[in-house]
Design a protein around this motif. Structure first.
Motif, PDB file in Angstrom:
ATOM      1  N   LYS A   7       0.862  -1.261  -0.069  1.00  0.00           N
ATOM      2  CA  LYS A   7      -0.114  -0.014  -0.017  1.00  0.00           C
ATOM      3  C   LYS A   7       1.103   1.189   0.101  1.00  0.00           C
ATOM      4  O   LYS A   7       0.514   2.282  -0.692  1.00  0.00           O
ATOM      5  N   GLU A  54      -1.301  -3.693   2.372  1.00  0.00           N
ATOM      6  CA  GLU A  54      -2.590  -3.531   2.705  1.00  0.00           C
ATOM      7  C   GLU A  54      -2.823  -4.468   4.161  1.00  0.00           C
ATOM      8  O   GLU A  54      -2.721  -5.643   4.193  1.00  0.00           O
ATOM      9  N   ASP A  89      -0.009   3.264  -3.354  1.00  0.00           N
ATOM     10  CA  ASP A  89      -0.384   2.218  -4.289  1.00  0.00           C
ATOM     11  C   ASP A  89       0.422   2.595  -5.639  1.00  0.00           C
ATOM     12  O   ASP A  89      -0.254   2.736  -6.951  1.00  0.00           O
ATOM     13  N   LYS A 108      -8.149   9.747   1.611  1.00  0.00           N
ATOM     14  CA  LYS A 108      -7.309   8.321   1.837  1.00  0.00           C
ATOM     15  C   LYS A 108      -6.642   8.312   3.049  1.00  0.00           C
ATOM     16  O   LYS A 108      -6.242   7.162   3.451  1.00  0.00           O
ATOM     17  N   PRO A 184     -10.772   6.535   5.770  1.00  0.00           N
ATOM     18  CA  PRO A 184      -9.120   6.499   5.235  1.00  0.00           C
ATOM     19  C   PRO A 184      -8.760   4.960   4.885  1.00  0.00           C
ATOM     20  O   PRO A 184      -9.072   4.171   5.558  1.00  0.00           O
ATOM     21  N   GLU A 185      -7.939   5.108   3.732  1.00  0.00           N
ATOM     22  CA  GLU A 185      -7.481   3.729   3.349  1.00  0.00           C
ATOM     23  C   GLU A 185      -6.093   3.406   4.212  1.00  0.00           C
ATOM     24  O   GLU A 185      -5.798   2.372   4.328  1.00  0.00           O
ATOM     25  N   LEU A 186      -5.619   4.672   4.573  1.00  0.00           N
ATOM     26  CA  LEU A 186      -4.433   4.617   5.110  1.00  0.00           C
ATOM     27  C   LEU A 186      -4.327   5.468   6.470  1.00  0.00           C
ATOM     28  O   LEU A 186      -4.786   6.662   6.603  1.00  0.00           O
ATOM     29  N   TRP A 187      -3.822   4.792   7.755  1.00  0.00           N
ATOM     30  CA  TRP A 187      -4.355   5.431   9.166  1.00  0.00           C
ATOM     31  C   TRP A 187      -2.772   5.447   9.765  1.00  0.00           C
ATOM     32  O   TRP A 187      -2.150   4.733   9.927  1.00  0.00           O
ATOM     33  N   LYS A 217      -7.769  -1.713   8.233  1.00  0.00           N
ATOM     34  CA  LYS A 217      -7.130  -0.630   7.785  1.00  0.00           C
ATOM     35  C   LYS A 217      -5.610  -0.991   7.428  1.00  0.00           C
ATOM     36  O   LYS A 217      -5.033  -1.935   8.158  1.00  0.00           O
ATOM     37  N   THR A 218      -5.074  -0.198   6.629  1.00  0.00           N
ATOM     38  CA  THR A 218      -3.556  -0.163   6.478  1.00  0.00           C
ATOM     39  C   THR A 218      -3.029   0.865   7.716  1.00  0.00           C
ATOM     40  O   THR A 218      -3.409   2.169   7.569  1.00  0.00           O
TER      41      THR A 218
END
Length: 342
Positions: A7, A54, A89, A108, A184-187, A217-218
């Motif tokens: 990720k 991920e 990504d 994100k 969010p995809e990324l934390w 989450k990532t």
């Protein structure tokens, strides 16, 4: 990591401070600490390369001043790196415009810091809904999503409370809910629990793991506490002087520390909760009578009683296939704190 796609990645990432920092190129591709010092340059981050997969909880740790917070700020581009790449990504964030970065952070990325940074005049609901308000989400929708996050972190019924009426742990839950509201995809979490007392801190760690089990989450999580790191992490990167000294699972760091610095971090670690049957097993032998089987992933503390009580070894199985043996002597080495060979 188990086939999961990457990720977030860093490639040759540097953040330098000092009058000559902008002229890094003249020092060569990978200047050592002595060369940097002679040029009057301090490395906040030095030649960092890593992959974060991920759904992974990736913990960055080190002593105060090791560069962990600077690295995370470079990864999120809150601080501009001096050189290198940050890939989200597969896309290099260092090539993104300011407007593109704002959109990425709004949609994100989620961020939680040690300072709760709640808005004192807004209720719990208002604080959690605030980033959605900034995005221009209509009131009904943002309040619906905010209420969902408030329920998720266990604060249902406190929506109208102001921050000063909440405990430290409750305030941090509001901060977590706020960061999650944008989906969010990324934390990123920078020592989010270090200001809390030990009991509340433990409670928040449990809550964090519960949330991750639901949300997948990532996560990039900073701490200086190895006990916290091993409770939370899939993998850990240990930093010193701006450099990543070693990256691995908690078990890999305990069994194979890269140097004395890493070994010191892991010296007091609860090995029975870190080491697995695979980590302490010995090779298979023909015609050995066994007492049963244990899963290769099982931690020592979970199998200690039955293995220690048996005069016969146990098979260590991975996906139903025998891969080794574990016996009383191996268990006792871990429980008594002696060095364990992989």
């Amino acid at each position: 990591m188990n086939g999961r796609p990457v990720k977030l990645a860093a490639r040759g990432l540097w953040k330098l401070f000092g009058a000559g920092a902008a002229d890094l190129e003249r020092l060569g591709p990978a200047p050592d600490d002595a060369k940097l010092a002679s040029a009057g340059i301090v490395a906040g981050v030095a030649d960092a390369t890593l992959d974060i997969h991920e759904g992974e909880i990736f913990v960055i740790m080190g002593l105060s001043g090791s560069g962990k917070s600077t690295l995370v700020r470079c990864l999120s581009r809150l601080v501009e790196p001096t050189r290198g790449k940050v890939l989200l990504d597969g896309r290099d964030l260092l090539q993104a415009s300011k407007a593109e970065l704002i959109e990425l952070r709004r949609h994100k990325m989620g961020m939680v810091f040690q300072n709760f940074a709640l808005l004192p005049h807004l209720s719990v609901l208002g604080n959690v809904a605030f980033p959605l308000d900034v995005q221009g989400v209509p009131r009904g929708e943002r309040e619906r999503r905010a209420r969902e996050m408030i329920e998720l972190v266990g604060l249902g019924g406190r929506e109208r409370e102001l921050p000063h009426r909440l405990s430290g742990g409750q305030q941090q839950r509001v901060g977590i809910a706020r960061s999650l509201a944008v989906g969010p995809e990324l934390w990123f979490l920078d020592e989010p629990f270090s200001a809390l007392d030990p009991l509340i801190r433990r409670e928040m760690q449990n809550e964090f793991l519960r949330l991750q089990n639901v949300l997948k989450k990532t996560i990039v999580f900073i701490t200086h506490d190895f006990d916290e790191a091993i409770r939370l992490a899939d993998r850990i990167a240990i930093m010193r002087g701006g450099r990543i000294i070693q990256t691995g699972t908690p078990e890999e760091l305990v069994l194979h520390p890269a140097d004395s610095y890493v070994a010191e971090f892991t010296r007091e670690a609860p090995r029975a909760k870190i080491l697995s049957a695979r980590g302490i097993m010995r090779p298979l032998q023909d015609r050995v009578a066994v007492a049963g089987a244990v899963d290769a992933r099982a931690k020592v503390h979970a199998i200690a009683a039955k293995v220690e009580a048996s005069e016969r070894p146990f098979l260590v199985e991975e996906e139903g296939r025998p891969v080794g043996l574990v016996d009383r002597a191996a268990i006792m080495e871990v429980l008594l704190g002696r060095e364990t060979a992989a």
